[in-house]
Design an enzyme around this catalytic site. Sequence first.
Site, PDB file in Angstrom:
ATOM      1  N   ARG A 221       6.346 -16.022   5.165  1.00 50.32           N
ATOM      2  CA  ARG A 221       6.793 -15.834   3.756  1.00 50.32           C
ATOM      3  C   ARG A 221       7.907 -14.740   3.531  1.00 50.32           C
ATOM      4  NH1 ARG A 221       1.135 -16.289   0.201  1.00 50.32           N
ATOM      5  NH2 ARG A 221       0.577 -18.720   0.842  1.00 50.32           N
TER       6      ARG A 221
ATOM      7  N   ARG B  16       3.395 -18.349  -6.212  1.00 49.27           N
ATOM      8  CA  ARG B  16       3.613 -17.212  -7.195  1.00 49.27           C
ATOM      9  C   ARG B  16       3.163 -16.042  -6.819  1.00 49.27           C
ATOM     10  NH1 ARG B  16       2.654 -18.215 -13.316  1.00 49.27           N
ATOM     11  NH2 ARG B  16       0.408 -18.237 -12.931  1.00 49.27           N
ATOM     12  N   THR B  17       3.646 -14.819  -7.042  1.00 45.21           N
ATOM     13  CA  THR B  17       3.336 -13.662  -6.714  1.00 45.21           C
ATOM     14  C   THR B  17       3.814 -12.500  -7.755  1.00 45.21           C
ATOM     15  OG1 THR B  17       3.337 -11.896  -4.781  1.00 45.21           O
ATOM     16  CG2 THR B  17       5.385 -13.062  -5.447  1.00 45.21           C
TER      17      THR B  17
ATOM     18  N   GLN C 188       0.143  -5.644  -9.603  1.00 42.77           N
ATOM     19  CA  GLN C 188      -0.681  -4.992  -8.882  1.00 42.77           C
ATOM     20  C   GLN C 188      -0.640  -3.487  -8.824  1.00 42.77           C
ATOM     21  OE1 GLN C 188      -0.542  -6.850  -5.077  1.00 42.77           O
ATOM     22  NE2 GLN C 188      -1.520  -8.613  -5.418  1.00 42.77           N
TER      23      GLN C 188
ATOM     24  N   ARG D  60       7.866 -20.803   4.015  1.00 39.88           N
ATOM     25  CA  ARG D  60       8.381 -21.567   4.962  1.00 39.88           C
ATOM     26  C   ARG D  60       7.482 -22.752   5.522  1.00 39.88           C
ATOM     27  NH1 ARG D  60      12.091 -19.707   8.200  1.00 39.88           N
ATOM     28  NH2 ARG D  60      12.413 -17.740   7.635  1.00 39.88           N
TER      29      ARG D  60
ATOM     30  N   ASP E 161       3.858   0.472   8.142  1.00 44.92           N
ATOM     31  CA  ASP E 161       4.368  -0.875   7.412  1.00 44.92           C
ATOM     32  C   ASP E 161       4.900  -0.856   6.222  1.00 44.92           C
ATOM     33  OD1 ASP E 161       3.738  -2.397  10.023  1.00 44.92           O
ATOM     34  OD2 ASP E 161       1.780  -2.454   9.322  1.00 44.92           O
TER      35      ASP E 161
ATOM     36  N   ARG F  18      -9.219 -15.931   2.021  1.00 45.58           N
ATOM     37  CA  ARG F  18      -8.886 -16.179   3.500  1.00 45.58           C
ATOM     38  C   ARG F  18     -10.160 -15.364   4.112  1.00 45.58           C
ATOM     39  NH1 ARG F  18      -2.478 -15.611   4.966  1.00 45.58           N
ATOM     40  NH2 ARG F  18      -1.904 -17.365   3.434  1.00 45.58           N
TER      41      ARG F  18
ATOM     42  N   SER G  71       0.759  -1.082  -0.197  1.00 43.65           N
ATOM     43  CA  SER G  71       0.050  -0.101  -0.163  1.00 43.65           C
ATOM     44  C   SER G  71       0.769   1.280   0.114  1.00 43.65           C
ATOM     45  CB  SER G  71      -0.871   0.152   1.212  1.00 43.65           C
ATOM     46  OG  SER G  71      -0.163  -0.098   2.463  1.00 43.65           O
TER      47      SER G  71
ATOM     48  N   ASP H 287       6.667  -2.943   2.864  1.00 48.59           N
ATOM     49  CA  ASP H 287       6.941  -4.200   2.236  1.00 48.59           C
ATOM     50  C   ASP H 287       8.010  -4.051   0.975  1.00 48.59           C
ATOM     51  OD1 ASP H 287       4.750  -5.345   3.468  1.00 48.59           O
ATOM     52  OD2 ASP H 287       3.270  -4.976   2.039  1.00 48.59           O
TER      53      ASP H 287
ATOM     54  N   ASP I 189       9.004  -5.253   6.165  1.00 51.07           N
ATOM     55  CA  ASP I 189       8.564  -6.683   5.841  1.00 51.07           C
ATOM     56  C   ASP I 189       9.421  -6.989   4.574  1.00 51.07           C
ATOM     57  OD1 ASP I 189       7.134  -9.208   6.348  1.00 51.07           O
ATOM     58  OD2 ASP I 189       5.784  -8.618   4.761  1.00 51.07           O
TER      59      ASP I 189
END
Length: 381
Positions: free
Chosen positions: A109, A204-205, A210, A197, A69, A307, A53, A71, A121
Amino acid sequence: MELNSQFNAFLTNIRPTDPQKEDWKGGAKTLRERLNNYEPLKDIVVSTFLQGSIRRSTAIRPLNGKRPDVDIVVVTNLDHNQIAPQEAMDLFVPFLEKYYPEKWVPQGRSFGITLSYVELDLVITAIPASGEEKNLLEQLYRSESVLTVNSLEEQKDWRLNKSWKPSESGLFISNSANIQDAPLSEWKAHPLVLPDRDENKWGRTHPLAQIRWTAEKNRACNGHYINLVRAVKWWRQQNSDNLPKYPKGYPLEHLIGNALDDGTPSMGKGLVQLIDTFLSRWAYVYSLRSKPSLPDHGVEEHDVLARLSAEDFCLFYEGLEDAAIIARSALASQDPKESAELWRKLFGTKFPFPGPQGGDRSGGFTAPTQPAEPQKTGRFA
């Protein structure tokens, strides 16, 4: 009333602050420099870049002293067919121990790194392609289009193209005004893979897909898409006692993008339109007490709502039904003060009242054409 000036002021009040932006840019740049100069990893690290974000300009201001946060994706040339997920992540442990002792923790991950003013992250990935395709993808991931630490809001002309470059003047205007996104055939068919893990497998990502989709959608919505995402996130935060914990984060962002029409004329009209579309689009799903599924923009076999429980979706739907009544009334009201009072029922006190001259007219607050350049500090030295 649309109350455009008040919406502009509201957005200024809920965006991350300039010092917070400085924090995540400093943290990201420092980590990148350390990785680039760490000899044991030099031969496997292709690039590092911001995602999430923060990069997409859909983050809202953290509350109560919470750290932003951030990433950060590390792209490697590891062969995921020859190395296990745990082994791949273990390669980075000595680096973390050297530069972030007692500040990092392993996650399913990624690695979490807690600094004084920011939470990083760190996501380890690999390029699955081979041969010439891999070489071309590495060129893209090393390009300034990917490496930039500026957000989509700061770099409005950004394109996913290795030829795109930001301005050398330091302003958030590049010298690449005529460059368009690279053809999908050059990059979209090759998502990155990341180690899991917990499940001991590679998944896949596609964070670049995005980011590119968000930039394209925001242009199609006259710059209102990312701000409507922020507004809905803020509404959700302000009304958390009456809403389920989920959806939030990217799934919520994806739902908003799915409901928002192109050509958004204003924040007020856009908010009412996207809520009404959401409610009508998913009315049948709600009547079944179920939930929808939505494919990810980059990895279509991934359901971004996987989820999310049906119960939480239905509770969220009901929350939007209540919000729709208030938003429609706020937009329809011809009294500036009454309209602002209704918008404040959704967004709280960060949404200001109009001045004595009323609402939808010229004057009042004007949003800056570009973000201010923050002062440098030695916080990440």
